[in-house]
Design a protein around this motif. Structure first.
Motif: not given
Length: 264
Positions: A180-190
């Protein structure tokens, strides 16, 4: 005698009222302002930098309180179009700022191009993947690739640009999952929920749980520009403009650079 005393008390009270009024008038003449509360809508990728700038601005302008809402630029622009009470918009793409401009929702003379960024490909820090560039996400070892929802998240749009540039978009559609936003993408990778993801370099910079394996070339995607502007319906147009001006000061620029942004 009693009446006389009451008269003296009344005169004293009236004098105090005038004295207080005079003090308030003097304070205004000296430049002290009334408390102001402003709402800022900012792209999710700005969260870390803007949180620090919010604290910095509180010291600079103690009478101004900032309430900052973070989200995808597309979603925030849509909220403004639907009448959300917002004073300043900071977008991660000129597209959504232009949409608001076309809808005549901006004070056009306040529009300013503020920042730039880079698009990067990241993997979990403990990843054993051997890929080294965007084209290699076709490798069978990469099962899931996270990007922002392209219809609302500028970073997702840039990701699509990059994968099309390397002619691999058609080959990886089944691998893509959309945040839904770039921070969610970051969290999924983390968290290792995906094997790789596309975010901004500024997002990767603040995380100890991912590693950057490739930086997209400028010619592989549309120019990344973060514009800002005052919303036309703002009831705080002057303080809002003052805040935008502050974002271009050396103090604010130092914060943006600290988080990896390019100042324009």
């Amino acid at each position: 005698m009693k009446a006389s005393k009451r008269g003296i008390v009344l005169i004293a009270l009236v004098s105090m009222v005038f004295a207080l009024a005079g003090c308030q008038s003097a304070a205004k003449e000296e430049g002290n302002s009334e408390p102001v509360s402003m709402t800022i809508s900012a792209a999710a990728s700005l969260k870390d930098a803007m949180t620090e700038i919010q604290d910095l601005y509180a010291k600079e302008e103690p009478d101004v309180t900032l309430a900052i809402t973070f989200g995808s630029s597309g979603s925030l622009a849509e909220q403004i179009q639907q009448g959300a009470d917002v004073d300043v918009f900071l977008s991660a793409s000129t597209k959504y700022m232009n949409n608001l401009k076309d809808a005549e929702l901006l004070s056009n003379d306040t529009i300013k191009e503020l920042l730039g960024n880079d698009v990067v490909l990241i993997v979990p820090k403990d990843s054993t993947a051997t890929i080294t560039d965007f084209a290699q996400v076709v490798d069978p070892s990469i099962k899931k690739v996270a990007i922002g929802e392209p219809s609302t998240v500028p970073a997702g749009q840039y990701a699509v640009d990059v994968f099309n540039h390397y002619n691999v978009m058609d080959q990886i559609t089944d691998k893509l999952v959309y945040g839904k936003d770039v921070k969610e993408v970051l969290t999924w990778v983390e968290t290792g929920n995906v094997d790789a993801g596309v975010v901004y370099s500024t997002d990767a910079k603040v995380s100890d749980s991912v590693k950057t394996i490739a930086v997209a070339s400028d010619e592989s995607h549309k120019a990344i520009i973060y514009p800002t502007a005052v919303i036309k319906t703002s009831k705080n147009s002057e303080p809002a403009q003052a805040f935008i001006d502050f974002l271009s000061t050396d103090a604010a620029k130092d914060v943006f650079v600290k988080y990896g942004f390019k100042t324009l």
